[in-house]
Enzyme design. Structure first.
Site, PDB file in Angstrom:
ATOM      1  N   LYS A  36     -11.760  18.686   3.638  1.00 52.05           N
ATOM      2  CA  LYS A  36     -11.680  17.240   3.895  1.00 52.05           C
ATOM      3  C   LYS A  36     -10.898  16.977   5.189  1.00 52.05           C
ATOM      4  CE  LYS A  36     -10.558  13.069   1.301  1.00 52.05           C
ATOM      5  NZ  LYS A  36      -9.804  12.549   0.145  1.00 52.05           N
ATOM      6  N   CYS A 256      -9.938   1.393 -10.874  1.00 53.35           N
ATOM      7  CA  CYS A 256      -8.619   0.747 -11.008  1.00 53.35           C
ATOM      8  C   CYS A 256      -8.458  -0.098 -12.267  1.00 53.35           C
ATOM      9  CB  CYS A 256      -8.350  -0.115  -9.784  1.00 53.35           C
ATOM     10  SG  CYS A 256      -8.449   0.821  -8.260  1.00 53.35           S
TER      11      CYS A 256
HETATM   12  C1  UGA Z   1      -9.387  -3.844  -7.651  1.00 58.14           C
HETATM   13  C2  UGA Z   1      -8.585  -5.080  -7.220  1.00 58.14           C
HETATM   14  O1  UGA Z   1      -9.460  -6.172  -6.953  1.00 58.14           O
HETATM   15  C3  UGA Z   1      -7.760  -4.788  -5.955  1.00 58.14           C
HETATM   16  O2  UGA Z   1      -6.960  -5.919  -5.633  1.00 58.14           O
HETATM   17  C4  UGA Z   1      -6.847  -3.585  -6.248  1.00 58.14           C
HETATM   18  O3  UGA Z   1      -6.069  -3.234  -5.121  1.00 58.14           O
HETATM   19  C5  UGA Z   1      -7.716  -2.393  -6.633  1.00 58.14           C
HETATM   20  O4  UGA Z   1      -8.485  -2.736  -7.818  1.00 58.14           O
HETATM   21  C6  UGA Z   1      -6.787  -1.231  -6.912  1.00 58.14           C
HETATM   22  O5  UGA Z   1      -5.973  -1.332  -7.848  1.00 58.14           O
HETATM   23  O6  UGA Z   1      -6.762  -0.271  -6.139  1.00 58.14           O
HETATM   24  P1  UGA Z   1     -11.693  -2.713  -6.903  1.00 58.14           P
HETATM   25  O7  UGA Z   1     -11.487  -1.745  -8.033  1.00 58.14           O
HETATM   26  O8  UGA Z   1     -12.135  -2.205  -5.588  1.00 58.14           O
HETATM   27  O9  UGA Z   1     -10.345  -3.561  -6.640  1.00 58.14           O
HETATM   28  O10 UGA Z   1     -12.833  -3.700  -7.420  1.00 58.14           O
HETATM   29  P2  UGA Z   1     -13.014  -5.269  -7.665  1.00 58.14           P
HETATM   30  O11 UGA Z   1     -13.698  -5.879  -6.530  1.00 58.14           O
HETATM   31  O12 UGA Z   1     -11.750  -5.879  -8.118  1.00 58.14           O
HETATM   32  O13 UGA Z   1     -14.047  -5.214  -8.899  1.00 58.14           O
HETATM   33  C7  UGA Z   1     -13.669  -4.625 -10.142  1.00 58.14           C
HETATM   34  C8  UGA Z   1     -14.793  -4.810 -11.150  1.00 58.14           C
HETATM   35  O14 UGA Z   1     -14.924  -6.193 -11.495  1.00 58.14           O
HETATM   36  C9  UGA Z   1     -16.179  -4.373 -10.663  1.00 58.14           C
HETATM   37  O15 UGA Z   1     -16.871  -3.719 -11.707  1.00 58.14           O
HETATM   38  C10 UGA Z   1     -16.842  -5.690 -10.281  1.00 58.14           C
HETATM   39  O16 UGA Z   1     -18.249  -5.645 -10.342  1.00 58.14           O
HETATM   40  C11 UGA Z   1     -16.271  -6.598 -11.344  1.00 58.14           C
HETATM   41  N1  UGA Z   1     -16.304  -8.040 -10.949  1.00 58.14           N
HETATM   42  C12 UGA Z   1     -15.554  -8.498  -9.935  1.00 58.14           C
HETATM   43  C13 UGA Z   1     -17.098  -8.907 -11.690  1.00 58.14           C
HETATM   44  O17 UGA Z   1     -17.798  -8.507 -12.664  1.00 58.14           O
HETATM   45  N2  UGA Z   1     -17.108 -10.235 -11.353  1.00 58.14           N
HETATM   46  C14 UGA Z   1     -16.356 -10.723 -10.333  1.00 58.14           C
HETATM   47  O18 UGA Z   1     -16.393 -11.961 -10.091  1.00 58.14           O
HETATM   48  C15 UGA Z   1     -15.567  -9.836  -9.598  1.00 58.14           C
END
Ligand code: UGA
Length: 431
Positions: A36, A256
């Site tokens: 990597k 996460c």
């Molecule tokens: C999440 C948090 O949003 C970040 O702020 C945080 O830093 C990160 O985890 C972490 O702890 O590292 P992430 O896992 O990239 O980020 O994804 P999200 O965009 O939050 O989505 C999480 C899940 O929720 C996905 O399955 C997404 O499809 C779902 N989701 C999100 C919904 O079903 N509806 C929504 O309106 C938003």
């Protein structure tokens, strides 16, 4: 400008390193994976992350971003040391701190005097103390600086954050860490380490709770005949509720939310508080996977029981190639267990991509190279990840090649009138 060592080049470490170098700091990123490191030195980015390749390229060219093998090689000359190593979930739901402790042990003796070690990994409340104990260096401050980066928009989230949280008992160290962000326009909040660590978990658990609530409202909408899209639009106008994170779906996932929500429930339990509310948030999500799977199963009419289901979307959300803890896979596992066959397409998963079957060795689905290859002869079609390209499907073509006429849109991505006009039965979420 400061010199920063980044320990661990996963999503968080690589984004943090590239963004700090973009802000003008001298950054050395370390990893234990030799291959990597070699690829990163050549500017090859191992993940799909918007804008990251440009920043890495910029950093490599200017010399402000370097990659080395081994944490000690990065830390020996740096003033700040960002620990960005994985904290996977242990068997009991608690985060496994072994990578963090190993990284701290490795750099302990090489840290320059009066440097600052920063916990960026999502670590259990109290981990700042654990790192300080492993380091055993009274001249080195240990600070918590949690990340709030979403996969797919991590670079923008780093450079235009809603806030920067710094947890430190040492005011001077907190000010030094805050200065690293001086070119970023965002509120900087300084608190104690335990509160900073709790902010990270509480934020993720709150967002996960919001989604479980919305998915439960979607179920209610189906029962009473309301349209969840209008319901969340109406709710979102209220600034106390906000418009974001109100999209219903097949359940939430990713590397996460599931891990952090379970970890927070465990942290609470260990501290003597039964966080029943969070357990229910997790249960609602589990039920949402099952409800979505049942919709897919129901979409196959009895006379087409030999035909497969075409599935669009495997990643945990659009804009990333990450398959870990993907709601789509949770759903498909249930569908396959019910005896149905699946042909799936995802723009971020190649046909010969072995990541999927490395993570889910027992998953019995076929991956194909485009939506129409998945749909040829299918009894029904299901959208499980909200990739934009799925809004442009040619329904005339689908009507010709599919055996059945059912669509399950688990992300409410489509305008239902379009498939309905072509004779498809459309089923979304909560509408
Ligand atoms: C999440 C948090 O949003 C970040 O702020 C945080 O830093 C990160 O985890 C972490 O702890 O590292 P992430 O896992 O990239 O980020 O994804 P999200 O965009 O939050 O989505 C999480 C899940 O929720 C996905 O399955 C997404 O499809 C779902 N989701 C999100 C919904 O079903 N509806 C929504 O309106 C938003």
């Amino acid at each position: 400008m400061a010199s920063i060592a980044i320990i661990g080049t996963g999503y968080v470490g690589l984004t943090t390193g590239a963004c700090f170098s973009h802000l003008g700091h001298d950054v050395i990123c370390a990893d234990i994976d030799e291959d990597k490191v070699r690829r990163l030195q050549a500017g090859e980015i191992p993940i799909v992350e918007k804008g990251l390749d440009r920043l890495v390229d910029e950093g490599l060219r200017s010399g402000k971003l370097r990659f080395v093998l081994g944490a000690a090689n990065a830390s020996k000359d740096a003033e700040f040391h960002y620990l960005c190593v994985p904290t996977p979930q242990g068997d009991d739901g608690a985060a496994d701190l072994s990578y963090l402790e190993a990284a701290a042990a490795e750099i302990a003796s090489v840290l320059p005097d009066n440097s600052v070690v920063v916990n960026k990994s999502t670590v259990p409340v109290g981990s700042t103390r654990v790192v300080a104990r492993v380091l055993g260096r009274s001249d080195v401050a240990v600070v918590s600086n949690p990340e709030f980066l979403r996969e797919g928009t991590a670079v923008a989230d780093f450079l235009q954050p809603d806030r920067v949280v710094i947890g430190s008992r040492d005011q001077e160290a907190a000010i030094r860490v805050a200065a690293l962000y001086s070119r970023i326009a965002a509120p900087i909040m300084v608190t104690d380490p335990v509160s900073a660590e709790t902010i990270k978990y509480a934020s993720n658990a709150f967002l996960a709770s919001k989604l479980s609530f919305v998915n439960a409202i979607a179920t209610l909408c189906e029962a009473v005949g309301a349209d969840v899209n209008d319901v969340v639009l109406g709710m979102g106008y209220d600034s106390r509720i906000g418009r974001e994170f109100l999209r219903p779906g097949p359940g939430w996932g990713g590397s996460c939310f599931p891990k952090d929500t379970r970890a927070l429930a465990k942290i609470a339990e260990d501290a003597g508080y039964e966080f029943h509310f969070l357990n229910e948030v997790l249960r609602v999500n589990h039920d949402q996977f099952t409800r979505t799977a049942q919709k897919l199963i129901d979409s196959v009419p009895a006379h087409l029981s030999d035909a497969h289901i075409a599935v669009l979307g495997l990643t945990f959300k659009a804009g990333t190639d990450d398959l870990r803890d993907s709601p789509s896979i949770e759903v498909l596992q249930r569908v396959v267990d019910a005896g149905l066959t699946v042909k799936a397409y995802d723009p971020a998963v190649l046909v010969d991509d072995n990541r999927l079957f490395e993570i889910y060795p027992d998953l019995k689905i076929e991956v194909v190279s485009d939506p129409y290859a998945a749909s040829e002869g299918a009894a029904s079609l299901a959208i499980l990840t909200e990739w934009d390209e799925f809004t442009w499907l040619d329904f005339d073509k689908l009507a010709e090649i599919m055996k059945g006429r059912n669509i399950v849109d688990a992300r409410n991505l489509l305008d239902p009138t379009i498939p309905r006009r072509r004779g498809f039965n459309y089923r979304g979420v909560g509408r």
